[in-house]
Design a protein around this motif. Structure first.
Motif, PDB file in Angstrom:
ATOM      1  N   PRO A 187      -2.491 -55.934   3.728  1.00 14.94           N
ATOM      2  CA  PRO A 187      -1.631 -57.491   3.330  1.00 14.94           C
ATOM      3  C   PRO A 187      -1.419 -57.737   3.757  1.00 14.94           C
ATOM      4  O   PRO A 187      -0.320 -59.278   3.832  1.00 14.94           O
ATOM      5  CB  PRO A 187      -2.225 -56.762   1.478  1.00 14.94           C
ATOM      6  N   ARG A 188       0.623 -56.976   3.965  1.00 13.55           N
ATOM      7  CA  ARG A 188       1.340 -57.142   4.355  1.00 13.55           C
ATOM      8  C   ARG A 188       1.606 -56.033   4.597  1.00 13.55           C
ATOM      9  O   ARG A 188       1.309 -55.310   5.052  1.00 13.55           O
ATOM     10  CB  ARG A 188       2.102 -57.838   3.071  1.00 13.55           C
ATOM     11  N   SER A 189       3.215 -55.938   5.516  1.00 12.66           N
ATOM     12  CA  SER A 189       3.214 -55.402   6.812  1.00 12.66           C
ATOM     13  C   SER A 189       3.841 -54.078   5.802  1.00 12.66           C
ATOM     14  O   SER A 189       4.232 -54.353   5.100  1.00 12.66           O
ATOM     15  CB  SER A 189       4.628 -55.925   7.533  1.00 12.66           C
ATOM     16  N   LEU A 190       3.980 -52.765   6.498  1.00 12.96           N
ATOM     17  CA  LEU A 190       3.929 -52.037   5.856  1.00 12.96           C
ATOM     18  C   LEU A 190       5.457 -51.884   5.969  1.00 12.96           C
ATOM     19  O   LEU A 190       6.108 -51.866   6.806  1.00 12.96           O
ATOM     20  CB  LEU A 190       3.428 -50.102   6.646  1.00 12.96           C
ATOM     21  N   ARG A 191       6.414 -50.838   4.721  1.00 12.91           N
ATOM     22  CA  ARG A 191       7.986 -51.369   4.726  1.00 12.91           C
ATOM     23  C   ARG A 191       8.531 -49.780   4.174  1.00 12.91           C
ATOM     24  O   ARG A 191       7.865 -49.244   4.096  1.00 12.91           O
ATOM     25  CB  ARG A 191       8.272 -52.059   4.101  1.00 12.91           C
ATOM     26  N   GLY A 192       9.262 -49.054   5.437  1.00 16.23           N
ATOM     27  CA  GLY A 192       9.778 -48.041   5.508  1.00 16.23           C
ATOM     28  C   GLY A 192       9.150 -47.315   5.662  1.00 16.23           C
ATOM     29  O   GLY A 192       8.428 -47.341   6.421  1.00 16.23           O
ATOM     30  N   PRO A 193       9.513 -45.744   5.596  1.00 16.17           N
ATOM     31  CA  PRO A 193       8.960 -44.207   6.011  1.00 16.17           C
ATOM     32  C   PRO A 193       7.659 -44.915   5.237  1.00 16.17           C
ATOM     33  O   PRO A 193       7.246 -45.252   4.345  1.00 16.17           O
ATOM     34  CB  PRO A 193       9.708 -43.606   5.182  1.00 16.17           C
ATOM     35  N   VAL A 194       6.746 -44.009   5.964  1.00 11.81           N
ATOM     36  CA  VAL A 194       5.559 -44.495   5.831  1.00 11.81           C
ATOM     37  C   VAL A 194       4.835 -42.960   6.170  1.00 11.81           C
ATOM     38  O   VAL A 194       4.715 -42.006   6.634  1.00 11.81           O
ATOM     39  CB  VAL A 194       4.575 -45.567   6.335  1.00 11.81           C
ATOM     40  N   VAL A 195       3.806 -42.435   4.817  1.00  7.57           N
ATOM     41  CA  VAL A 195       3.046 -41.316   5.249  1.00  7.57           C
ATOM     42  C   VAL A 195       1.831 -41.201   5.350  1.00  7.57           C
ATOM     43  O   VAL A 195       1.193 -41.947   4.348  1.00  7.57           O
ATOM     44  CB  VAL A 195       2.954 -39.683   4.337  1.00  7.57           C
ATOM     45  N   ILE A 196       0.762 -40.581   6.579  1.00  7.74           N
ATOM     46  CA  ILE A 196      -0.196 -41.090   6.506  1.00  7.74           C
ATOM     47  C   ILE A 196      -1.558 -40.153   6.477  1.00  7.74           C
ATOM     48  O   ILE A 196      -0.814 -38.909   7.440  1.00  7.74           O
ATOM     49  CB  ILE A 196      -0.539 -41.527   7.911  1.00  7.74           C
ATOM     50  N   LEU A 197      -2.451 -39.798   5.807  1.00  4.74           N
ATOM     51  CA  LEU A 197      -2.908 -38.853   6.089  1.00  4.74           C
ATOM     52  C   LEU A 197      -4.743 -38.885   6.207  1.00  4.74           C
ATOM     53  O   LEU A 197      -4.672 -40.301   6.140  1.00  4.74           O
ATOM     54  CB  LEU A 197      -3.532 -38.000   4.643  1.00  4.74           C
ATOM     55  N   GLY A 198      -5.311 -38.247   6.470  1.00  6.32           N
ATOM     56  CA  GLY A 198      -6.891 -39.131   6.539  1.00  6.32           C
ATOM     57  C   GLY A 198      -7.677 -38.420   5.123  1.00  6.32           C
ATOM     58  O   GLY A 198      -6.677 -38.823   4.152  1.00  6.32           O
ATOM     59  N   ALA A 199      -8.967 -39.008   4.820  1.00  5.90           N
ATOM     60  CA  ALA A 199      -9.707 -39.203   3.602  1.00  5.90           C
ATOM     61  C   ALA A 199     -10.464 -39.112   4.411  1.00  5.90           C
ATOM     62  O   ALA A 199     -11.730 -39.356   4.842  1.00  5.90           O
ATOM     63  CB  ALA A 199      -8.251 -40.782   3.342  1.00  5.90           C
ATOM     64  N   GLY A 200     -11.673 -39.488   2.756  1.00  6.55           N
ATOM     65  CA  GLY A 200     -12.579 -39.309   2.476  1.00  6.55           C
ATOM     66  C   GLY A 200     -13.568 -39.159   1.975  1.00  6.55           C
ATOM     67  O   GLY A 200     -13.299 -39.166   0.421  1.00  6.55           O
ATOM     68  N   HIS A 201     -15.004 -40.345   2.046  1.00  5.30           N
ATOM     69  CA  HIS A 201     -15.704 -40.037   1.006  1.00  5.30           C
ATOM     70  C   HIS A 201     -16.252 -38.302   0.382  1.00  5.30           C
ATOM     71  O   HIS A 201     -17.042 -38.295   0.754  1.00  5.30           O
ATOM     72  CB  HIS A 201     -16.492 -41.112   0.317  1.00  5.30           C
ATOM     73  N   ILE A 202     -16.195 -37.586  -0.292  1.00  7.19           N
ATOM     74  CA  ILE A 202     -16.959 -36.922  -0.874  1.00  7.19           C
ATOM     75  C   ILE A 202     -17.690 -36.821  -2.551  1.00  7.19           C
ATOM     76  O   ILE A 202     -16.023 -36.545  -3.275  1.00  7.19           O
ATOM     77  CB  ILE A 202     -16.055 -35.710  -0.934  1.00  7.19           C
ATOM     78  N   GLY A 203     -18.219 -36.635  -2.753  1.00  7.64           N
ATOM     79  CA  GLY A 203     -19.087 -36.902  -3.859  1.00  7.64           C
ATOM     80  C   GLY A 203     -18.578 -37.865  -4.943  1.00  7.64           C
ATOM     81  O   GLY A 203     -18.733 -37.512  -6.338  1.00  7.64           O
ATOM     82  N   GLY A 204     -18.507 -38.995  -4.129  1.00  3.52           N
ATOM     83  CA  GLY A 204     -18.736 -40.602  -4.669  1.00  3.52           C
ATOM     84  C   GLY A 204     -16.538 -40.455  -5.651  1.00  3.52           C
ATOM     85  O   GLY A 204     -16.836 -41.363  -5.618  1.00  3.52           O
ATOM     86  N   LEU A 205     -16.185 -39.646  -4.908  1.00  3.77           N
ATOM     87  CA  LEU A 205     -14.472 -39.638  -5.245  1.00  3.77           C
ATOM     88  C   LEU A 205     -14.326 -39.929  -3.497  1.00  3.77           C
ATOM     89  O   LEU A 205     -14.313 -38.847  -2.912  1.00  3.77           O
ATOM     90  CB  LEU A 205     -14.252 -38.769  -5.744  1.00  3.77           C
ATOM     91  N   TRP A 206     -13.091 -40.387  -3.552  1.00  6.43           N
ATOM     92  CA  TRP A 206     -12.105 -40.419  -2.371  1.00  6.43           C
ATOM     93  C   TRP A 206     -10.980 -38.862  -2.310  1.00  6.43           C
ATOM     94  O   TRP A 206     -10.504 -38.741  -3.301  1.00  6.43           O
ATOM     95  CB  TRP A 206     -10.671 -41.798  -2.182  1.00  6.43           C
TER      96      TRP A 206
END
Length: 130
Positions: A86-105
């Motif tokens: 929605p807006r540009s990300l700011r500052g340091p950013v940490v990115i992980l992978g994610a998955g939808h498992i058993g109805g939960l992220w």
């Protein structure tokens, strides 16, 4: 089984570095607070074959203009998911992978997206990989 997740930290100067985020919430929050320089804010973006868990210190609806825009992180999320934050990300950013498992992220490792990240870093004039 370890709940530590491998991810990447993207800084505003286009540098990237591998990072590991532990599983227990209290430890995870402390590690991310140190990595980001403030309280972590989590966002998830769906991508082909999974998702990205994007962790920044400012939320998309309350961005602090004194924190520099992270062009590489914003471009990476856009390219990997086909969605713009929605807006540009700011500052340091940490990115992980994610998955939808058993109805939960659930957070996961980022290995499927690292080649794309390093390619974008090179395109923007940064180093080729962490």
């Amino acid at each position: 089984m370890s709940t530590t997740r491998a991810g990447v930290r993207i800084d505003t100067d286009l540098t990237t570095s591998n990072t590991h985020v532990p599983g227990p919430w209290a430890l995870r929050k402390a590690v991310l607070h140190d990595e980001l320089g403030g309280d972590p804010h989590f966002s998830r973006f769906a991508a082909a074959g999974g998702a990205l868990c994007v962790i920044s210190r400012t939320s998309a609806d309350g961005a602090d203009p004194s924190v520099p825009v992270n062009e590489l992180a914003t471009a990476f999320v856009r390219r990997a998911t086909g969605q713009a934050p929605p807006r540009s990300l700011r500052g340091p950013v940490v990115i992980l992978g994610a998955g939808h498992i058993g109805g939960l992220w659930r957070t996961g490792d980022l290995t499927d997206f690292q080649a794309l990240l390093y390619s974008l870093a090179r395109e923007q004039g940064g180093p080729s990989g962490g």
